[in-house]
Design an enzyme around this catalytic site. Structure first.
Site, mmCIF file in Angstrom:
data_model
loop_
_atom_site.group_PDB
_atom_site.id
_atom_site.type_symbol
_atom_site.label_atom_id
_atom_site.label_comp_id
_atom_site.label_asym_id
_atom_site.label_seq_id
_atom_site.Cartn_x
_atom_site.Cartn_y
_atom_site.Cartn_z
ATOM 1 N N ARG A 1 0.239 -1.547 -6.477
ATOM 2 C CA ARG A 1 0.326 -0.652 -5.437
ATOM 3 C C ARG A 1 0.659 -1.544 -4.201
ATOM 4 O O ARG A 1 0.079 -1.344 -3.117
ATOM 5 C CB ARG A 1 -1.013 -0.130 -5.269
ATOM 6 N N SER B 1 -4.041 10.455 -5.804
ATOM 7 C CA SER B 1 -5.202 9.231 -6.142
ATOM 8 C C SER B 1 -5.618 8.560 -4.712
ATOM 9 O O SER B 1 -4.538 8.132 -3.850
ATOM 10 C CB SER B 1 -4.731 8.073 -6.932
ATOM 11 N N GLU C 1 -5.754 4.090 -1.360
ATOM 12 C CA GLU C 1 -4.394 3.849 -1.906
ATOM 13 C C GLU C 1 -3.587 4.564 -0.950
ATOM 14 O O GLU C 1 -2.334 4.472 -0.509
ATOM 15 C CB GLU C 1 -4.297 4.190 -3.305
#
Length: 333
Positions: free
Chosen positions: A157, A225, A321
């Site tokens: 990520r 998320s 995130e």
């Protein structure tokens, strides 16, 4: 063509749908137009990974370059895709054209231009595996740059673009999908799929799984998320394992252990926990939702509370995130 709109509501431009506005929204349809822009601005894709927590005084730039070009070779397919193309539209397009490879990444919200920034991933696959280069405007040097896969510095990520959020404006992403395709079925619920399944069958399964687990942003505003799955050392993991033998985890090639952030939050009994108009989703603890009246302060306070409780119980600091934005820029939890 470049368009400028002033005093625009941000609510329909980000999937968490907080009730704030932007001083100006700029939309470009051709790559060259970005080189004509001056001053400070925030690049926004489809807003599925960004949460605006207040009115935004800086201009917001939206990339609406929607081209898809394909070149076939003996080895595979080279794709050149505009940053404004919807990510799931690209996945469906490649499979409909018999170009498998991206099926595990189906239904991830957002645009193609945002995909390398976050190095989006799901079910054991990351987009960085398929990206050969990224074309971006360097706002600092005021020049065009072509980033190779290595220069993108992809990690979990993460990427060079994410680490320099005010510098690069991605206008085009190049992919390579090899003809020597093999299904990737070793992660999560995909292990139950027949190993002879087609790429289209896998995409359909991924869509069904995601729809069963994640709330639809059009029905319940959210940003997917919210936290990254944390990576911990064996020492930290063993300490957690002693207290929680059922901890969800995934061994990594580097010897560390990846934990499921959603499991950690769920273990604390926080599903459904509310702070103002923001709440932890009742079915998926990794997702925070807007119950309709959330304010920016509600979301930030809820995220910080979750982070504190996870740290106290497990000794692990969760990282966001999503991009939490106030008028000064990125909010650090």
């Amino acid at each position: 063509m470049t368009t400028h709109q002033t005093a625009i509501s941000l609510k329909p431009l980000h999937t968490f749908q907080l009730p704030y506005s932007a001083s100006e929204v700029i939309t470009i349809t051709e790559a060259g137009e970005v080189a004509e822009l001056v001053g400070d601005y925030l690049v926004l894709g489809e807003g599925s990974n960004t949460i605006f927590t207040c009115d935004f005084s800086r201009p917001v730039l939206r990339i609406a370059i929607n081209s898809i070009n394909v070149e076939e070779t003996n080895e595979g397919f080279h794709l050149s895709v505009g940053a404004g193309v919807n990510w799931h539209r690209l996945v469906r397009y490649t499979l409909e054209q018999n170009m498998p490879g991206l099926e595990n990444l189906a239904l991830i919200p957002g645009s193609v231009g945002a995909a390398p920034v976050q190095n989006i991933g799901a079910y054991g696959v990351e987009v960085g595996e398929f990206i050969t280069s990224v074309t971006a405007w360097d706002r600092d040097q005021r020049e065009w740059r072509e980033f190779s896969q290595q220069q993108c510095e992809f990690a979990y990520r993460d990427s060079v673009f994410k680490r320099h959020p005010k510098r690069f404006v991605i206008t085009k992403v190049q992919f390579f999908l090899p003809k020597d395709w093999r299904p990737r079925l070793s992660y999560g619920a995909l292990v139950d799929i027949d190993k002879h399944a087609s790429a289209y069958d896998i995409m359909s399964a991924v869509i069904a799984i995601r729809n069963s687990k994640l709330p639809n942003p059009t029905e319940m505003p959210n940003a997917g998320s919210f936290f990254k799955n944390p990576e911990v050392t064996p020492t930290v993991f063993n300490a957690i394992l002693q207290r929680h033998p059922d901890v969800a985890h995934y061994p990594l090639a580097n010897g560390n252990i990846k934990l499921a952030a959603g499991w950690l939050i769920d273990k604390l009994g926080l599903k459904g926990f509310k702070y103002g108009g923001a709440a932890v989703h009742l079915k998926q603890a990794l997702v925070l939702v807007n119950n309709g009246k959330a304010k920016g302060d509600d979301v930030v306070a809820l995220a910080r509370y979750i982070r504190q409780k996870v740290a106290e119980e497990f000794g692990v600091l969760l990282e966001a995130e999503v991009r939490l934005m106030d008028d000064n820029g990125l909010i650090e939890l």
